[in-house]
Write a protein that holds these residues in place. Structure first.
Motif, short mmCIF file in Angstrom:
data_model
loop_
_atom_site.label_atom_id
_atom_site.label_comp_id
_atom_site.label_asym_id
_atom_site.label_seq_id
_atom_site.Cartn_x
_atom_site.Cartn_y
_atom_site.Cartn_z
N TYR A 81 31.54 34.08 44.69
CA TYR A 81 32.78 35.02 44.29
C TYR A 81 33.33 35.51 45.52
CZ TYR A 81 33.87 34.59 39.31
OH TYR A 81 34.44 34.16 38.08
N THR A 104 40.54 31.13 41.16
CA THR A 104 39.33 31.07 40.09
C THR A 104 39.25 29.62 40.08
OG1 THR A 104 39.30 33.28 39.39
CG2 THR A 104 38.19 31.64 38.06
N ARG A 129 31.87 39.68 41.38
CA ARG A 129 32.68 39.66 40.34
C ARG A 129 33.24 40.71 39.79
NH1 ARG A 129 29.69 36.52 35.36
NH2 ARG A 129 30.35 34.54 36.06
#
Length: 239
Positions: A81, A104, A129
């Motif tokens: 992430y 994403t 995240r």
């Protein structure tokens, strides 16, 4: 989300000063090695012993950082992430949510195993995240908290659903040895011919004959995303 014997969650333990024996290893090295294995061979290839071999350390060394595979998956998710490139905090809600969705999707396509995570890892709250969720909610700060979360979750669900379908198609095609989606339609030709000849599916028939973007998942994703954002914008304006 799992906790080790002292009851502290993974992320609290990792922030503690590392004792001398850990200096040749780090959570970043562990995560990077595990991600490389998963990218190349899938999640099933991830074991603590295999990880130790890749890192060149004793099999038990990684257990100083993670209690097992569940926590290792959390570490991997948090690691990838960091790849998301988001607009500045001054960006509006639409630009922010669009960027999170597009980034994403690209992240999931780079790391296909993200679509195969067990529930414990899907629901894990990791720092990076959670930072993405924080950015989305901050951009929607003008809404009530529950509404902001509902809006952010709607865009996230669209992203995960569309990208999950795209990944499934890629994996199916790879398993069949097909190079592009046109080969999928060719394989389905007998069924399509039968169904369309019944005359019961005129809208679907029009799409099959007139659709120009059937083999362009990026266009499909971004077009659908704009419609989702248009709907959110209309509701915000109405309220």
């Amino acid at each position: 989300m799992a906790a080790q014997k002292d009851g502290a969650p993974l992320w609290e333990r990792l922030e503690r000063p590392a004792p001398a024996p850990r200096q040749t290893l780090s959570s970043q090295r562990i995560a990077a090695a595990a991600v490389a294995i998963a990218d190349a061979e899938g999640l099933d290839a991830i074991t603590m012993r295999r990880l130790a071999t890749e890192l060149g350390v004793a099999p038990m060394a990684a257990y100083r950082y993670v209690s097992g595979k569940d926590e290792l998956l959390e570490l991997m998710v948090d690691h990838v992430y960091t790849e998301l490139e988001l607009p500045p905090g001054t960006a509006g809600w639409r630009e922010t949510l669009r960027a999170i969705a597009v980034e994403t999707r690209e992240l999931m396509l780079r790391h296909l195993w993200l679509g195969q995570l067990p529930p414990s890892a899907v629901l894990a709250l990791t720092p990076n995240r959670t930072a993405v969720s924080e950015r989305a909610l901050s951009a929607l700060a003008g809404l009530e908290p529950d509404t902001a979360m509902a809006v952010a979750t709607t865009v996230s669900s669209y992203t995960l659903g569309m990208t999950g379908s795209e990944i499934a198609m890629r994996q199916f095609m790879a398993g069949q040895g097909w190079a592009d989606e046109q080969q999928v339609y060719t394989s389905l030709a007998p069924q399509l011919t039968y169904l369309l000849d019944t005359g019961r599916y005129p809208a679907f028939e029009r799409y099959i004959h007139e659709g120009r973007c059937k083999n362009d998942p990026a266009w499909q994703f971004e077009t659908g995303l704009e419609y989702v954002l248009d709907g959110i914008a209309a509701r915000i304006a109405a309220d």
